[in-house]
Scaffold this active site. Structure first.
Site, PDB file in Angstrom:
ATOM      1  N   HIS A   1      56.048  23.409  36.377  1.00  0.00           N
ATOM      2  CA  HIS A   1      55.478  22.573  35.318  1.00  0.00           C
ATOM      3  C   HIS A   1      54.128  23.089  34.852  1.00  0.00           C
ATOM      4  O   HIS A   1      53.373  22.351  34.224  1.00  0.00           O
ATOM      5  CB  HIS A   1      55.390  21.123  35.815  1.00  0.00           C
ATOM      6  CG  HIS A   1      56.751  20.554  36.069  1.00  0.00           C
ATOM      7  ND1 HIS A   1      57.489  19.933  35.102  1.00  0.00           N
ATOM      8  CD2 HIS A   1      57.533  20.583  37.182  1.00  0.00           C
ATOM      9  CE1 HIS A   1      58.655  19.571  35.610  1.00  0.00           C
ATOM     10  NE2 HIS A   1      58.715  19.960  36.870  1.00  0.00           N
TER      11      HIS A   1
ATOM     12  N   LYS B   1      31.724  46.500  48.600  1.00  0.00           N
ATOM     13  CA  LYS B   1      31.080  46.141  49.876  1.00  0.00           C
ATOM     14  C   LYS B   1      29.753  46.894  50.002  1.00  0.00           C
ATOM     15  O   LYS B   1      28.732  46.326  50.389  1.00  0.00           O
ATOM     16  CB  LYS B   1      31.968  46.545  51.064  1.00  0.00           C
ATOM     17  CG  LYS B   1      33.030  45.553  51.455  1.00  0.00           C
ATOM     18  CD  LYS B   1      33.669  46.032  52.773  1.00  0.00           C
ATOM     19  CE  LYS B   1      34.672  45.062  53.332  1.00  0.00           C
ATOM     20  NZ  LYS B   1      35.290  45.509  54.577  1.00  0.00           N
TER      21      LYS B   1
ATOM     22  N   GLU C   1      46.113  45.198  47.582  1.00  0.00           N
ATOM     23  CA  GLU C   1      45.213  46.145  48.244  1.00  0.00           C
ATOM     24  C   GLU C   1      45.964  47.396  48.696  1.00  0.00           C
ATOM     25  O   GLU C   1      45.385  48.476  48.802  1.00  0.00           O
ATOM     26  CB  GLU C   1      44.539  45.462  49.452  1.00  0.00           C
ATOM     27  CG  GLU C   1      43.100  45.873  49.645  1.00  0.00           C
ATOM     28  CD  GLU C   1      42.376  45.063  50.713  1.00  0.00           C
ATOM     29  OE1 GLU C   1      42.928  44.887  51.810  1.00  0.00           O
ATOM     30  OE2 GLU C   1      41.259  44.612  50.451  1.00  0.00           O
TER      31      GLU C   1
HETATM   32  O1  LIG Z   1      38.397  42.891  59.375  1.00  0.00           O
HETATM   33  P1  LIG Z   1      37.251  43.316  58.549  1.00  0.00           P
HETATM   34  O2  LIG Z   1      36.730  44.657  58.912  1.00  0.00           O
HETATM   35  O3  LIG Z   1      36.146  42.280  58.597  1.00  0.00           O
HETATM   36  O4  LIG Z   1      37.723  43.438  57.055  1.00  0.00           O
HETATM   37  C1  LIG Z   1      38.183  42.322  56.357  1.00  0.00           C
HETATM   38  C2  LIG Z   1      38.915  42.715  55.102  1.00  0.00           C
HETATM   39  O5  LIG Z   1      38.090  43.545  54.308  1.00  0.00           O
HETATM   40  C3  LIG Z   1      38.855  44.564  53.698  1.00  0.00           C
HETATM   41  O6  LIG Z   1      38.548  45.770  54.292  1.00  0.00           O
HETATM   42  C4  LIG Z   1      38.518  44.739  52.276  1.00  0.00           C
HETATM   43  O7  LIG Z   1      38.445  43.515  51.631  1.00  0.00           O
HETATM   44  C5  LIG Z   1      40.287  44.157  53.937  1.00  0.00           C
HETATM   45  O8  LIG Z   1      41.168  45.210  53.901  1.00  0.00           O
HETATM   46  C6  LIG Z   1      40.160  43.542  55.292  1.00  0.00           C
HETATM   47  O9  LIG Z   1      41.299  42.814  55.592  1.00  0.00           O
END
Ligand SMILES: O=P(O)(O)OC[C@H]1O[C@](O)(CO)[C@@H](O)[C@@H]1O
Length: 431
Positions: A292, A403, A271
């Site tokens: 293995h 998202k 990320e």
């Molecule tokens: O703490 P939040 O805002 O729930 O985000 C959770 C995770 O989602 C992300 O923003 C994206 O997956 C990560 O960087 C972060 O750790």
């Protein structure tokens, strides 16, 4: 942590980096270090994470968990950086509290995890920096409902860690729940050494001061030369190897207790560095188990991999009993620890003999102090690599895209990204 990059040198491996190129790269490491130090001094977003050993207050965390300190089990609800740091710490260290991490919304799995703990003796730890992450909030609603259905007052048993404002922060205030802050300027995947990663460790009774002390020692080793700083040696070597064709980084801890650490590392690396068509792909493996299953590829497949070993020098051991089977007699003179150590050394040598680059990261043992150093060291490596790649290691725009699309699909607002789902190209092949 100590780092040995000898097997990544061009004299051993291909791809590999020559000593001359490493010396030239060291000048860039010096410049990157200055940038990192400026960022730390000014508490800039992301760089501020490297100040956590000084900022995190263990007493504040212990006060927040005090009402549930004797819980038999802890359900941590979070995802990505809001789960993996905590999971890494509690999985690495021995503790009596049963730990459940809900970082997926697979309904069958969530149900089975909920049924695996005695709810009346279980505490809840909800972690979300934004306070809006759909998976975390949905799971929290499900867990809350399960507690209510079982006649257990969840408000007596819940700790919240979140940003300054947001729906989760409001909810904590509405129900008067103990609330800890995700520190400003600290992205989730860099927050293991804050309340985000340390609440679960506190409930399990681990030594928070030692975790921070290990991180502090690592912080003190940050310097303007990769030859004097293990974290920078690792970050610079991975960057150099990626540029020479090792676009995959296989992280292989030789300790079962560090299996989750490889997951944490994968998020940190992917990320943070996967930007602008750049970045090394992290792969998770476990020594000796994956010798293995995957080693064949690492030793004889495409020359596109760097293997990173993480190994403790000391561990508690167990003798291998003597046997009447003659062919197995040699095992009876050894211990499981010696067998594991021999397999580690043999695997490392086998890769080097085949000219495959690998790096050894050594810990004294797996305890709070060493773990704090490992987490901090890898974060600093990653920040340095971000500087060398010239990418912003502290954002994740590509993740935000999906998202938004998810929220749009569920009716959580107007998001253009959701339209792309309907525009999918299909070429179906059916039975
Ligand atoms: O703490 P939040 O805002 O729930 O985000 C959770 C995770 O989602 C992300 O923003 C994206 O997956 C990560 O960087 C972060 O750790």
């Amino acid at each position: 942590m100590d780092v040995d990059i000898g097997n990544a040198l061009a004299s051993v491996a291909s791809p590999g980096i020559s000593r001359e190129a490493l010396d030239r790269l060291d000048e860039r490491v010096g410049q990157a270090h200055e940038r990192i130090e400026t960022g730390r001094e000014n508490h800039e977003h992301g760089y501020a994470a490297l100040n956590l050993p000084e900022r995190t207050d263990p007493d504040e965390i212990r006060r927040a968990v005090d009402p549930v300190a004797d819980a038999e089990a802890l359900i941590t609800i979070g995802i990505g950086g809001s789960a993996l740091g905590a999971a890494t710490i509690v999985d690495a260290l021995e503790g009596d509290t049963e730990m459940v991490f809900l970082d997926n919304v697979d309904p069958e799995w969530v149900t089975s995890r909920l049924e695996s703990v005695p709810l009346a003796e279980t505490a809840i730890n909800v972690v979300s920096k934004s306070g809006t992450t759909a998976e975390t909030l949905a799971n929290f609603l499900v867990v809350r409902d399960a507690f209510e259905a079982a006649g257990v007052d969840w408000t007596e048993r819940t700790i919240v860690t979140t940003g300054e404002a947001g729906p989760l922060s409001d909810l904590a205030e509405r129900h008067d729940l103990p609330k800890l802050r995700v520190p400003d300027g600290v992205p989730g995947r860099f927050s293991a050494l804050s309340p985000v990663g340390m609440v679960a460790a506190a409930v399990a009774g681990h030594d928070l001061e030692a975790l921070l002390e290990g991180a502090r020692t690592e912080a003190e080793s940050l310097s303007g030369s990769l030859f004097e700083c293990p974290a920078y040696a690792y970050g610079a070597t991975t960057y150099a190897l990626d540029g020479r064709g090792a676009g995959i980084n296989a992280m292989i801890p030789y300790a079962e207790s560090l299996e989750t650490y490889a997951e944490w590392f994968a998020q940190l690396w992917a990320e943070s560095l996967g930007k602008d068509d750049l970045g090394q792909t992290p792969v998770r493996a476990l020594g000796v188990t994956d010798q293995h299953s995957q080693l064949q590829l690492y030793r004889a497949g495409p020359r596109d991999k760097l293997v990173t070993f993480v190994a403790p020098r000391e561990r508690s051991d167990r003798a291998i009993p003597d046997t009447e089977v003659e062919e197995l007699a040699y095992l009876g003179d050894s211990t499981l620890g010696e067998l594991l150590e021999a397999e580690f050394e043999a695997t490392e040598a086998s890769l080097a003999a085949a000219g495959r680059p690998n790096v050894r990261v050594e810990l004294e043992t797996v305890d709070e102090y060493e773990l704090g150093g490992l987490l901090y060291g890898m974060e600093a490596s990653c920040v340095l690599a971000g500087e060398l790649y010239s990418v912003n290691a502290f954002n994740q725009p590509a993740v935000e895209w999906a998202k938004n699309a998810t929220r749009g699909l569920l009716g959580g607002g107007e998001f253009a990204e959701a339209d792309a789902v309907a525009e999918k190209t299909t070429l179906r092949v059916e039975r």
